[in-house]
Design an enzyme around this catalytic site. Structure first.
Site, PDB file in Angstrom:
ATOM      1  NE  ARG A 224      34.739  23.706  46.767  1.00 18.44           N
ATOM      2  CZ  ARG A 224      35.910  24.040  47.311  1.00 18.44           C
ATOM      3  NH1 ARG A 224      35.951  24.797  48.391  1.00 18.44           N
ATOM      4  NH2 ARG A 224      37.042  23.652  46.751  1.00 18.44           N
ATOM      5  CG  HIS A 272      35.845  30.494  48.479  1.00 19.58           C
ATOM      6  ND1 HIS A 272      35.117  29.645  47.664  1.00 19.58           N
ATOM      7  CD2 HIS A 272      36.848  29.725  48.976  1.00 19.58           C
ATOM      8  CE1 HIS A 272      35.661  28.437  47.672  1.00 19.58           C
ATOM      9  NE2 HIS A 272      36.729  28.476  48.471  1.00 19.58           N
TER      10      HIS A 272
HETATM   11  P1  NAP Z   1      40.044  15.545  52.966  1.00 19.33           P
HETATM   12  O1  NAP Z   1      41.374  15.440  53.615  1.00 19.33           O
HETATM   13  O2  NAP Z   1      39.797  14.786  51.714  1.00 19.33           O
HETATM   14  O3  NAP Z   1      38.948  15.156  54.074  1.00 19.33           O
HETATM   15  C1  NAP Z   1      37.616  14.976  53.773  1.00 19.33           C
HETATM   16  C2  NAP Z   1      36.898  14.437  55.001  1.00 19.33           C
HETATM   17  O4  NAP Z   1      35.506  14.352  54.711  1.00 19.33           O
HETATM   18  C3  NAP Z   1      37.351  13.026  55.385  1.00 19.33           C
HETATM   19  O5  NAP Z   1      37.379  12.876  56.781  1.00 19.33           O
HETATM   20  C4  NAP Z   1      36.263  12.149  54.777  1.00 19.33           C
HETATM   21  O6  NAP Z   1      36.054  10.921  55.445  1.00 19.33           O
HETATM   22  C5  NAP Z   1      35.046  13.032  55.004  1.00 19.33           C
HETATM   23  N1  NAP Z   1      33.961  12.655  54.100  1.00 19.33           N
HETATM   24  C6  NAP Z   1      33.930  12.660  52.753  1.00 19.33           C
HETATM   25  N2  NAP Z   1      32.758  12.202  52.302  1.00 19.33           N
HETATM   26  C7  NAP Z   1      32.028  11.873  53.389  1.00 19.33           C
HETATM   27  C8  NAP Z   1      30.745  11.326  53.585  1.00 19.33           C
HETATM   28  N3  NAP Z   1      29.964  10.998  52.551  1.00 19.33           N
HETATM   29  N4  NAP Z   1      30.312  11.111  54.845  1.00 19.33           N
HETATM   30  C9  NAP Z   1      31.113  11.415  55.910  1.00 19.33           C
HETATM   31  N5  NAP Z   1      32.345  11.951  55.799  1.00 19.33           N
HETATM   32  C10 NAP Z   1      32.793  12.171  54.547  1.00 19.33           C
HETATM   33  O7  NAP Z   1      39.699  17.071  52.630  1.00 19.33           O
HETATM   34  P2  NAP Z   1      40.321  18.389  53.300  1.00 19.33           P
HETATM   35  O8  NAP Z   1      41.682  18.645  52.767  1.00 19.33           O
HETATM   36  O9  NAP Z   1      40.161  18.281  54.767  1.00 19.33           O
HETATM   37  O10 NAP Z   1      39.348  19.505  52.696  1.00 19.33           O
HETATM   38  C11 NAP Z   1      37.962  19.479  52.903  1.00 19.33           C
HETATM   39  C12 NAP Z   1      37.250  20.502  52.017  1.00 19.33           C
HETATM   40  O11 NAP Z   1      37.479  21.818  52.500  1.00 19.33           O
HETATM   41  C13 NAP Z   1      37.736  20.582  50.574  1.00 19.33           C
HETATM   42  O12 NAP Z   1      37.183  19.538  49.777  1.00 19.33           O
HETATM   43  C14 NAP Z   1      37.222  21.935  50.150  1.00 19.33           C
HETATM   44  O13 NAP Z   1      35.914  21.833  49.598  1.00 19.33           O
HETATM   45  C15 NAP Z   1      37.156  22.736  51.451  1.00 19.33           C
HETATM   46  N6  NAP Z   1      38.129  23.846  51.467  1.00 19.33           N
HETATM   47  C16 NAP Z   1      37.665  25.126  51.573  1.00 19.33           C
HETATM   48  C17 NAP Z   1      38.558  26.171  51.633  1.00 19.33           C
HETATM   49  C18 NAP Z   1      38.090  27.594  51.805  1.00 19.33           C
HETATM   50  O14 NAP Z   1      38.892  28.509  51.645  1.00 19.33           O
HETATM   51  N7  NAP Z   1      36.843  27.819  52.147  1.00 19.33           N
HETATM   52  C19 NAP Z   1      39.945  25.935  51.573  1.00 19.33           C
HETATM   53  C20 NAP Z   1      40.374  24.627  51.460  1.00 19.33           C
HETATM   54  C21 NAP Z   1      39.456  23.583  51.414  1.00 19.33           C
HETATM   55  P3  NAP Z   1      37.226   9.778  55.448  1.00 19.33           P
HETATM   56  O15 NAP Z   1      38.321  10.357  56.327  1.00 19.33           O
HETATM   57  O16 NAP Z   1      36.578   8.599  56.069  1.00 19.33           O
HETATM   58  O17 NAP Z   1      37.644   9.619  54.017  1.00 19.33           O
HETATM   59  C1  GLV Z   2      39.508  26.215  48.428  1.00 20.03           C
HETATM   60  O1  GLV Z   2      38.329  26.377  48.449  1.00 20.03           O
HETATM   61  C2  GLV Z   2      40.158  24.961  48.273  1.00 20.03           C
HETATM   62  O2  GLV Z   2      39.506  23.977  47.919  1.00 20.03           O
HETATM   63  O3  GLV Z   2      41.385  24.915  48.497  1.00 20.03           O
END
Ligand code: NAP
Ligand code: GLV
Length: 309
Positions: A224, A272
């Site tokens: 983000r 994005h």
């Molecule tokens: P997720 O499965 O919830 O994983 C989040 C990771 O971040 C986990 O490993 C979590 O730790 C870690 N985390 C959270 N808070 C933390 C902190 N304070 N300190 C250290 N580590 C922390 O999320 P995801 O599905 O992988 O997605 C991640 C993000 O990608 C989304 O929230 C979104 O903003 C972004 N995204 C972007 C796009 C795009 O097109 N650009 C698309 C999809 C997603 P734990 O494992 O210990 O809980």
């Molecule tokens: C995209 O940014 C998502 O959160 O899936």
């Protein structure tokens, strides 16, 4: 059974078709044609206007159109008693992995350097190190971070990851918590941000963090825009602490016409698009959650509002 579909960037007609193909008795209203908000039971949303969700007294579930839910919790009036679910989807994960691999490989094979050489009509080899000599650090080892890490390991990169709690992942050096951040950063020639945006992670990509990376490191932010302190990035690129940044997300999307990132030679921007939810696959879990909510069953991928992800 009434659902509201709201997104400025997705095709409402396509989503409505995919939803009714799965739930023929679902009345999908596409914003702004919401009718009476008092009818809405399910809100399928991306960046809902603040205050809107609190005007739906029958709301039973808030279903994010993306993996992130920061766009929902940004609304101070988001009704706290209504469950919020995010997207976890193989197609979405695969697309993010593609983007991360593309960007990491581009840095590893020195594409920005060769682009700059081409502009100066310079035909010159640069020394190339092997993948195992290149360390890639993933901030966030969740669904998307783990998938990217696994593929980077398969390509023989030296891979580390940082998360909130401890993790074990084959071939990945895992760090966690505040005490794990400095050693993790020191081992990241290429840093990829895949954290959710929460109170704890906002502005994490700042001057202090950049100073702990090896000099000349590269940054890939696919999480983000709120993670990045933009002025600190410009200073780090100027000083040579960072060599280049790839940014798929920004604080303001799109950025203003005069934003310094547009024409910066050390910044690559994409609008994005690292991984956009495809209704042909994501509608399955949204429909399943509506079915579950109706049946009083536990929902898929429900997030913890206290944690914010
Ligand atoms: P997720 O499965 O919830 O994983 C989040 C990771 O971040 C986990 O490993 C979590 O730790 C870690 N985390 C959270 N808070 C933390 C902190 N304070 N300190 C250290 N580590 C922390 O999320 P995801 O599905 O992988 O997605 C991640 C993000 O990608 C989304 O929230 C979104 O903003 C972004 N995204 C972007 C796009 C795009 O097109 N650009 C698309 C999809 C997603 P734990 O494992 O210990 O809980
Ligand atoms: C995209 O940014 C998502 O959160 O899936």
């Amino acid at each position: 059974m009434v659902a509201l579909f709201l997104s400025d960037i997705d095709r409402g007609d396509w989503w409505a078709r995919e939803m009714t193909a799965r739930l023929p008795d679902l009345d999908v209203r596409v914003w702004p044609d919401a009718g009476d908000l008092a009818d809405i039971e399910y809100a399928i949303v991306w960046k809902p206007p603040p205050g809107l969700l609190s005007r739906m007294p029958k709301l039973r579930a808030i279903l994010s159109l993306g993996a992130g839910v920061d766009h929902i919790f940004a609304d101070p009036d988001c009704p706290p008693e209504v469950p919020v679910c995010r997207v976890v989807d193989q197609e979405l994960t695969g697309r993010m992995t593609e983007y991360v691999l593309l960007s990491v490989l581009s840095y590893h094979r020195q594409v920005p350097t060769y682009r700059a050489q081409q502009q100066r009509r310079v035909w010159q080899h640069q020394h190339q190190i092997s993948a195992r000599e290149r360390s890639v650090g993933l901030l966030g080892l969740g669904v998307l971070g783990q998938a990217a890490a696994t593929q980077l390991v398969a390509l023989d990169f030296t891979v580390s990851g940082w998360s909130r709690g401890p993790k074990r992942l084959d071939g990945v050096h895992c760090y966690h918590g505040a005490e794990g951040l400095a050693p993790f950063l020191a081992a990241s020639d290429i840093l990829v941000c895949l954290l959710p945006l929460t109170g704890e992670t906002e502005n994490i990509l700042d001057r202090k963090l950049f100073a702990q990376l090896p000099q000349g490191a590269n940054l890939i932010n696919v999480a983000r825009g709120g993670h990045l302190v933009e002025s600190d990035l410009l200073a780090a690129l100027e000083s040579g602490q960072l060599a280049h940044a790839t940014l798929d997300v920004l604080r303001a999307e799109p950025p203003a016409d005069d934003h310094p990132f547009w024409a910066h030679p050390q910044i690559t921007l994409t609008p994005h698009v690292a991984s956009i939810s495809d209704p042909r696959s994501v509608a399955d879990q949204i429909a399943e959650n509506i079915r579950r909510a109706r049946a009083g069953e536990a929902l898929l991928n429900q997030v913890d509002p206290a944690r914010g992800y």
